[in-house]
Every structure is written in C-alpha cells, then in structure tokens.
Scaffold this motif. Structure first.
Motif, PDB file in Angstrom:
ATOM      1  N   ARG A 521       0.821  -1.205   0.000  1.00 37.06           N
ATOM      2  CA  ARG A 521       0.000   0.000   0.000  1.00 37.06           C
ATOM      3  C   ARG A 521       0.856   1.257   0.000  1.00 37.06           C
ATOM      4  O   ARG A 521       0.548   2.258   0.666  1.00 37.06           O
ATOM      5  N   GLU A 522       1.935   1.203  -0.747  1.00 40.94           N
ATOM      6  CA  GLU A 522       2.783   2.370  -0.956  1.00 40.94           C
ATOM      7  C   GLU A 522       2.500   2.966  -2.339  1.00 40.94           C
ATOM      8  O   GLU A 522       1.738   2.411  -3.123  1.00 40.94           O
ATOM      9  N   GLN A 523       3.129   4.088  -2.630  1.00 44.74           N
ATOM     10  CA  GLN A 523       2.888   4.776  -3.895  1.00 44.74           C
ATOM     11  C   GLN A 523       4.123   4.734  -4.781  1.00 44.74           C
ATOM     12  O   GLN A 523       5.267   4.643  -4.299  1.00 44.74           O
ATOM     13  N   VAL A 524       3.861   4.832  -6.093  1.00 44.32           N
ATOM     14  CA  VAL A 524       4.912   4.673  -7.100  1.00 44.32           C
ATOM     15  C   VAL A 524       4.848   5.854  -8.066  1.00 44.32           C
ATOM     16  O   VAL A 524       3.766   6.320  -8.435  1.00 44.32           O
ATOM     17  N   ILE A 525       5.998   6.322  -8.475  1.00 45.15           N
ATOM     18  CA  ILE A 525       6.107   7.329  -9.534  1.00 45.15           C
ATOM     19  C   ILE A 525       6.813   6.696 -10.719  1.00 45.15           C
ATOM     20  O   ILE A 525       7.892   6.099 -10.570  1.00 45.15           O
ATOM     21  N   LEU A 526       6.201   6.793 -11.889  1.00 50.39           N
ATOM     22  CA  LEU A 526       6.809   6.324 -13.135  1.00 50.39           C
ATOM     23  C   LEU A 526       7.098   7.542 -14.000  1.00 50.39           C
ATOM     24  O   LEU A 526       6.189   8.316 -14.317  1.00 50.39           O
ATOM     25  N   PHE A 527       8.348   7.696 -14.380  1.00 49.28           N
ATOM     26  CA  PHE A 527       8.803   8.913 -15.059  1.00 49.28           C
ATOM     27  C   PHE A 527       9.219   8.628 -16.494  1.00 49.28           C
ATOM     28  O   PHE A 527       9.972   7.690 -16.766  1.00 49.28           O
ATOM     29  N   LEU A 528       8.697   9.438 -17.411  1.00 49.20           N
ATOM     30  CA  LEU A 528       9.140   9.411 -18.802  1.00 49.20           C
ATOM     31  C   LEU A 528       8.967  10.820 -19.349  1.00 49.20           C
ATOM     32  O   LEU A 528       7.860  11.354 -19.359  1.00 49.20           O
ATOM     33  N   ASN A 529      10.033  11.404 -19.808  1.00 47.51           N
ATOM     34  CA  ASN A 529       9.980  12.800 -20.242  1.00 47.51           C
ATOM     35  C   ASN A 529       9.544  12.914 -21.706  1.00 47.51           C
ATOM     36  O   ASN A 529      10.237  13.508 -22.539  1.00 47.51           O
ATOM     37  N   ARG A 530       8.403  12.326 -22.000  1.00 45.21           N
ATOM     38  CA  ARG A 530       7.835  12.412 -23.343  1.00 45.21           C
ATOM     39  C   ARG A 530       6.328  12.226 -23.229  1.00 45.21           C
ATOM     40  O   ARG A 530       5.856  11.289 -22.607  1.00 45.21           O
ATOM     41  N   ARG A 531       5.576  13.127 -23.855  1.00 40.72           N
ATOM     42  CA  ARG A 531       4.119  13.067 -23.809  1.00 40.72           C
ATOM     43  C   ARG A 531       3.594  12.151 -24.898  1.00 40.72           C
ATOM     44  O   ARG A 531       4.313  11.714 -25.777  1.00 40.72           O
ATOM     45  N   GLY A 532       2.283  11.890 -24.823  1.00 42.01           N
ATOM     46  CA  GLY A 532       1.605  11.140 -25.862  1.00 42.01           C
ATOM     47  C   GLY A 532       1.504   9.662 -25.546  1.00 42.01           C
ATOM     48  O   GLY A 532       2.043   9.155 -24.557  1.00 42.01           O
TER      49      GLY A 532
END
Length: 858
Positions: A521-532
């Motif tokens: 029950r923790e939180q995650v950030i997924l990062f990608l520097n591109r939209r779409g």
C-alpha cells in the motif's frame, strides 16, 4: 529646461533611448511613464534618465505624464538598461518587464472622411468609392478594421493610401484602450455602529410592513458585514428609495470599492512555527543572515568582492531541508524590514511552494505567474508595489515584481533550463538578471539546488559565489527530523532485457518492485519525459511516417481526450487495435478515435484508418509517451489506480494543484508524468521511482546533454524515500556505462561535475567561454541556408578584421528541428571570451533571432 531619455514603445527593435524636453509644468522622474510624440504619432514611453544637457539637439517636448507615481524604481530601470545591452534586446522590451500587466497599448490609426458627403470627385476608382462608402456609414474606423471590412474589395489597401494622399480621407492616431483596469464595484457601506444598526432593524420589524421588513434585512446584513456589494443589497430588498433614505439619514452610503483579484483568495494556511534547524542547516542560514545584516552597513556594496559576499550557492541533496534555510533567511530579512522574491522553475511547483511559505507567513505571500488572469496579475502587481506582501513567489518573470525594500532573492532549483527565456525578447536568464538586480539593490541572492548548474558550481569554486552545503537527507521522526540515506538506485540494462525476451516497457526488476510497493500500500512514480501515447505512427507496408505539414517532425499519437481533466482510472482506456506495438484496424477517416499532434505548432489531425501513401492498413504505433505508460501500467498492474501529470492534462488553471492533492490523499497508487513530477514533490508514501527510459535526452548533439540527464534523473530519484519506509529507484537504460548514468546511480554530483568541466575546458564551452547563437528562419529552405552562410562568412571576415584570436564562428548548420511553423531554420554560433564583440550595434536583418548565452546550441 531639463531633458529626459525615454524608452519608447515603438514596436521596433530599437536599443536606444530618445531625447525629449521636460516642459516647465511637468515633474518627471526616472521610471515615470509618459506620452511622447514619435513621428506623427503619440506613443507611450518610460523615462530611463534625466539629464541637464540634451544628447540630441532637436528634441521635442514630452506631452504628458501617464502616472504621477513612477512605475519602476531607478534600480530596476538600470537593470532594464543592462538587460538591453547584455542581451542586445530592444530597450523598451526590457523596461516592459518592470511594468504592470496591460500597460503596453497598441497605437491605432483611425480614418474618417475629410470632405462633405456630396463633394467626392468623379475620377475615383471602384475601390476608392468602396472605401468612401464604408466611411460614410461608419463615420470613423480603425484602419485594420476597415481593411478587414473591405477584404473582398480588390485593391482596398492601396485605395486607402491614395485617398489619404489626395486629402479625401483624414488619418489620426490614438492608443488602444487599456486591456485591463482596476475592478471597481459599487458597495453599500454602513455609517452607524453595528449595535445601532441592529437596533434600527429590530424597530423596523415591529412595524410589520413588507417595506420595513426589507429595510431591516439590509440593516442586519450591514451590521454583520459592514459593507455589501450593491448587487447583493438589492437582492436583499434595497430599493432606490431606501438607498436615498439611508444616505439622507446617515445610515449608509453608496461608494465605489476597488476589489483585489487575489488568486489565493479562499486559501487559508494555519501558521506553523519555525522548525529546529540541524547543524548543517543552521550554519547555512547563519551565513545568509550575516550577509543580510552586513548589507545594512553604511558602505554600500559596489564591487565584485561585495557581490560575492552577497551571493550564495546552497548545494543540498534532495530532501536535505533547503526550504527551511530559505524560510529562516526570509524570517530574518522580515525582522529587518526587508522583503523577498522566491523563484521556482515552473508553474507546477507554485502550489506546494506557496503552501510551505504560506504556513510560515500566512497572508503575506503573493503569487505571480502567466496562468493568472490579466486582472489578477494587474492587481497583484499593484498590491506588491504598495508593500502588501512580504514574499512574492513565481517563475522567472516574478523576478521583476515591484517588490519594495527588497532584501533577499531565492532561486530554487537554480539549475533548471526554464529560468532562461527561450522566445521573444529579451532572452534573459533569471539567474544572471537576479545577480544584477541584487547588485543594484544590495539584496542577498541565494541559489539552491541538489544538482547545481555546472557553471554555478564553477563560479562557487572561483569564489564568485559562497558555497553552502547540506550533505544529509532529512526525514520526519517523532516530531523532529533525523538523517536518512538517499534511495538506492538499480540500473537496468535494457539490452539484457531484450536478450531475455522481455519486450515490455517494464523491466523484470521494475515490475517486481512496483508489485511489491503496491502490495505494501505504498505509492509509485513512473517517469518518462515524453508526452503522448506513442512517439509516432508508421506504416509497416511502405514505411511512411506522418509528419507535420508545418514542422519537420513526426506527429505524436495521442489517445482521445488528452486535454481533458485528469481522472483516476482503474481500467485502461484502449480502443480495439490500438494497444502499444499492435497493428491497427479501423476504417478510414480516423475511425480509431485518436489524434496525431505536433508538439511544436500544435497542429492536430485524426489518425487515418489507412496509410495515406500506399493505402495499407498496417499502421503501427512506435515508441511510447506518458499516455502509453499509463495504459501499460493499467494492463500490467490491474486494480492499481493511476494518475497522469503532464502538460496535456494541466491545461486548466488549477490542474497542477488538483493532481497533486489527489496523489497526496492517496487517491492514486501510481503517478505517471514528465519532468513536472521531477521536482518539489515530498510525499512520504512514495517508496519507488521508476525511470522508463533514461536515454531520451542523453544523446542529443548538445554539450549540456549529459549534465541535463544527470540533473533530471537525480531530481526525480529524489522523490523516493522521503518517509520512514525508505525508497528505491529503478533506472532503465540502453547505455548504463555513460558517465551521467554512473554518476546518478551513485548520487555523485562531484563525479559528474569533474567530467563535465574537463569536457568543456577541452572544447571551450561555458564556463570557459561564452556563446551567442544566431538563428535565421524563412519559408524558403534554400534562401534560409544562403542567408545563414552569408552571415557566417561576414562574421568570420569581421573577426579577422578586428584580430580577435579567441572568437570562433561555428556553422552554419541546420537547427535540430530544421523547420518549425513553416519556417526553415539555420544556426550560426559564435564562441569565445566575448562573442558579441564582432556583432554590429545595428539591429539584425529581418528574419534573424539572437540568443546570448543560449542554454542549447541545437
């Protein structure tokens, strides 16, 4: 008679001021807005200097003063002059940075008949007669409006010019109406004591009549609030007769009230006491406080050594408590009667920054940024100038807020490229401008970052800044703080994933880590520097890739509704045949429902059902963006609640704050985003950050590519492990042995800095030399190339003539994106100790753009 040098709003690339006489009946000071004659027109101007002798003998008189109070202080006018000289920008463009929103008014040309209606000559053309007929109907018309009205009349513009020359049409000049003014609302204001008003209301109710009851209702409301908008009073029963009676009896009076359009209205922050600083924080704050105290000494700072004593580089790892140091410094500045400006790199960081500062200084924080309405920006500018706020917070433009008694300027995340103005004029860097502002006002400058700009750290090592360090991460613990390690970093080689048969965007390590975090029950950030949803679409039969008709880039595929407000979606929003990597079906005419979007000119078209080149229907999405990551996460981790944070879902004014609030309240388990999520987030439940691809900007042909990649990855990694559960970072890359990736995996800024400094010393790039980039843009590709070649040739000849050994002219070369909005772009770069030395003081020819100290050579 004294003279004034005036920066004139002439809508031309003019770097000089113009000389005007100051009539005896006018009192004019530096920074004052005035009306001046300019050719046949009357234009706005701002006084930049008052002199006893004219610099131009045939000077004309200033016509009038616009505002009795100067709009800019002498220090800020001096800063504008410096900006114009350093960045080679028009003087009024630089002065306008200091002026209130809506000040600039466009000069307009008005046309009217210059003869009686029946006196028109007989030798007029059809177009001329059409012009005269239109003016007879309109009496007077703004020139551009008239041309639009006569757009179907061939030769109308030429006919207008001929009629003016013949004296049949008169031409006058006026300034357009102001685009914004104070908001004035009629109010009904009580003139009695509240208890007396209540007593009168009670007596009226005893009367029992309907008229008396309405009066009693209005009086009760006035007794409660003191003043009511007239519209509300009328809704409560106020009639014109009652208003006259109230005024006659001295009960209440109608008056106009100027309302403050405050973007923070309704937000209340509970005051929090200052935190106990750690030893490292205390030492850093003490040095800044000492500089604040020193600035009050009689001997004002004026040389390089003084400037260095007032400028600090606060290098603190992510989560080290830099904001507490800022707050301690601001609190001390406030005790000295001084005020502060705090810059953040982008608007998305403003809400959480305002909250942190508002909790320490409730009611004393103003916010200024481009997402405000023009009215809000106008009111905040004037309120700040009147000294109503202790702190101004905003992106780079907030640096020029008219904050009086300025004692401290803080630039948070000082390494960010967004502090450099990329378009328009002047193309200033907020860090450089802040140095000059502080030098002129005696204010202290604090630059903060976990990953300082290489040039800033170099200046600190050369004692141009004083280096302060916070080497330990801090987390909350039992009402206080304790040190904690930075999150461990796992670097995943995607080449090995492919060898193992894993073609998902999630490596096995990242997938396991996400599941483990979700189970806990923790939180995650997924990062990608591109939209779409996908980088582009390609036909698998002929290889065709749809490109923008105006820009030399492939169109990016977006799923339907990319501009909609964000929503927490436990289910994937996929259409049949649109899953990542699959060949599509669907009929012609965009049956799939998605869009192809250009991220440069924003041109949008529907996704075709068949290839426009060969007619085949095997269209495949290639690459991935944040939309695609969100959809893949929903498939890979069913039941996980996802939220996306990128510019496609933050078009609305308060969307940044809305997304952040939902994630903080744990209404989503996974946050997917671009660089917007890389800074400022402090959420204890985030224990995992996954970098989908670390290679997006790593291999760009730019000397800052490695530094920027390190900074972005280190910043986003810093979002993990800010609570007692610790954190972990998984970085996916095809180049794990690149020095930027290796340095980031060890959280080793100094290793990155050493490599970058060596590379730049060898190539003569900043900080060992300066750059100027000239860009030519034209709709004709060949002509654009030829003009760039001619400019490069001329610059080399001028360099040889002046005998400048340490200046190189590089190029011409096509821009990284060679065509944008239909214009082909070529760059010429000048590199050297003083690259502007070979540039003429004359404005560049039309089509050329100039960027001094560009952040990129692309």
């Amino acid at each position: 008679m004294p003279y004034a040098e005036v920066a004139v709003n002439a809508a031309a690339p003019i770097r000089q001021a113009f000389t005007y006489r100051i009539p005896d009946e006018l009192t004019v000071a530096v920074g004052q807005a005035v009306y001046v004659p300019f050719g046949a027109r009357t234009l706005q101007g701002v006084v930049v200097e008052v002199t006893a002798e004219p610099r131009y003998q045939d000077a004309r008189d200033i016509e009038a003063v616009i505002d009795e109070r100067p709009l800019a202080t002498p220090e800020r006018v001096s800063l504008a002059s410096w900006l114009s000289g350093y960045y080679r920008a028009p003087l009024f463009d630089c002065v306008s940075l200091m002026l209130p929103p809506g000040f600039k008014r466009r000069p307009q040309t008005f046309l009217c008949l210059a003869f009686w209606a029946g006196d028109a000559p007989d030798d007029l053309s059809d177009a001329e007669r059409a012009v005269l007929d239109a003016l007879r109907e309109r009496e007077e018309s703004e020139s551009e409006d008239l041309k639009r009205f006569l757009k179907d009349v061939r030769g109308a513009a030429r006919a207008i010019s001929l009629l003016i020359r013949r004296g049949l049409v008169a031409r006058t000049y006026r300034l357009a109406r102001p685009s914004v003014q104070p908001r004035v609302v009629a109010h009904l204001t009580l003139r009695l004591a509240a208890d007396e008003a209540r007593g009168r209301a009670a007596a009226l109710r005893e009367d029992g009549s309907q008229r008396a009851g309405r009066r009693a209702t209005v009086l009760d409301a006035l007794a409660e609030e003191g003043s009511l908008p007239l519209s509300r009073a009328r809704a409560l029963g106020l009639t014109p007769a009652t208003l006259r009676d109230f005024e006659t009896e001295g009960v209440a009076v109608r008056e106009d009230v100027t309302l403050l359009r405050d973007p923070l209205a309704g937000r209340e922050y509970e005051r929090k006491p200052p935190a106990d600083l750690t030893a490292d924080q205390g030492r850093a704050a003490a040095e800044i406080i000492a500089a604040l105290d020193a600035r009050l000494k009689p001997d004002p700072p004026g040389n390089a050594a003084d400037a260095a004593r007032r400028a600090f580089l606060l290098h603190g790892v992510t989560g080290s408590g830099k904001t507490e140091v800022y707050l301690a410094a601001i609190e001390h500045a406030a005790s000295l009667g001084k005020r502060a400006i705090v810059l953040v790199p982008e608007i998305s960081l403003t809400p959480q920054t305002v909250r942190r500062f508002g909790e320490r200084f409730p009611g004393e924080v103003a916010v200024m940024h481009s997402n405000l309405s023009l009215g809000e920006h106008f009111d905040m500018w004037h309120a700040v100038r009147d000294g109503q706020y202790r702190i101004v917070i905003g992106p780079r433009g907030a640096l020029f807020a008219p904050q009086p008694d300025l004692g401290l300027v803080v630039i948070d995340e000082e390494h960010e490229w967004t502090y450099k103005q990329q378009e328009g004029s002047p193309r200033y860097h907020a860090r450089k401008a802040a140095e000059e502002l502080c030098a002129r006002t005696g204010a202290v400058l604090v630059l903060g970052s976990a990953t300082p700009d290489v040039e800033s750290h170099f200046r600190a090592s050369a004692n141009a800044y004083r280096l302060l360090e916070l080497p330990q991460r801090l987390i909350q613990s039992d009402g206080g703080v304790k040190t904690a390690p930075l999150p461990a970093v796992d670097v995943v080689d995607l080449r090995e994933e492919l060898k193992a048969g894993n073609r998902s965007i999630f490596s096995r390590t990242l997938a396991r880590s996400v599941r483990s975090a979700l189970d806990a029950r923790e939180q995650v950030i997924l990062f990608l520097n591109r939209r779409g949803a996908a980088s582009f679409v390609q036909c698998r039969d002929c290889g065709h890739v749809p490109e923008c008709r105006s820009c030399a880039v492939a169109l990016t595929y977006h799923e339907p509704g990319v501009s909609a407000a964000p929503a927490v979606s436990p289910k994937a929003r996929l259409k049949p045949g649109l899953q990542e990597g699959r060949e599509g079906g669907g009929g012609a005419g965009g049956g799939r429902g998605g869009s192809l979007v250009c991220h440069y000119c924003h041109r949008r078209s529907s996704l075709p059902g068949t290839c426009p080149e060969c007619g085949g229907n095997r269209l495949r999405q290639v690459g991935i963006g944040t939309e695609g990551v969100e959809e893949a996460a929903q498939r890979e981790f069913p039941g996980a609640r996802t939220l996306r944070w990128d510019s496609d879902v933050t078009r609305g004014r308060d969307q940044h704050e809305a997304i952040l609030s939902r994630f903080v309240r744990h209404e989503a388990d996974i946050l997917v985003g671009t660089q917007m999520i890389a800074k400022g987030l402090d959420i204890p439940l985030v224990t995992l950050v996954g970098v989908i691809s670390a290679d997006i900007a790593l291999h760009l042909p730019d000397f800052r590519a490695g530094e920027r990649t390190f900074q972005l990855l280190e910043q986003v990694a810093g979002r993990a492990g800010r609570g007692p559960r610790g954190g972990r970072v998984v970085v996916q890359t095809y180049t794990p042995d690149h020095y930027a990736i290796e340095a980031m995996s060890a959280h080793d800024y100094h290793a990155l800095y050493a490599q970058e400094i060596e590379n730049r010393r060898r190539m003569g790039y900043p900080p060992f030399g300066r750059l100027v980039r000239l860009t030519y843009a034209h709709t004709n590709a060949d002509f654009s190339r030829e003009q760039a070649a001619a400019m490069a040739r001329g610059l080399r000849e001028e360099c040889a003539r002046l005998g400048l050994p340490n200046v190189d002219v590089l190029g011409p070369s096509p821009a990284h994106v060679p065509r944008i909005r239909g214009r082909w772009r070529w760059n010429v770069v000048i590199r050297g100790d003083d690259p502007t030395a070979i540039l003429s003081d004359e404005p560049l020819p039309r089509g050329w753009g100039l960027d001094v100290d560009p952040i990129s050579v692309l």
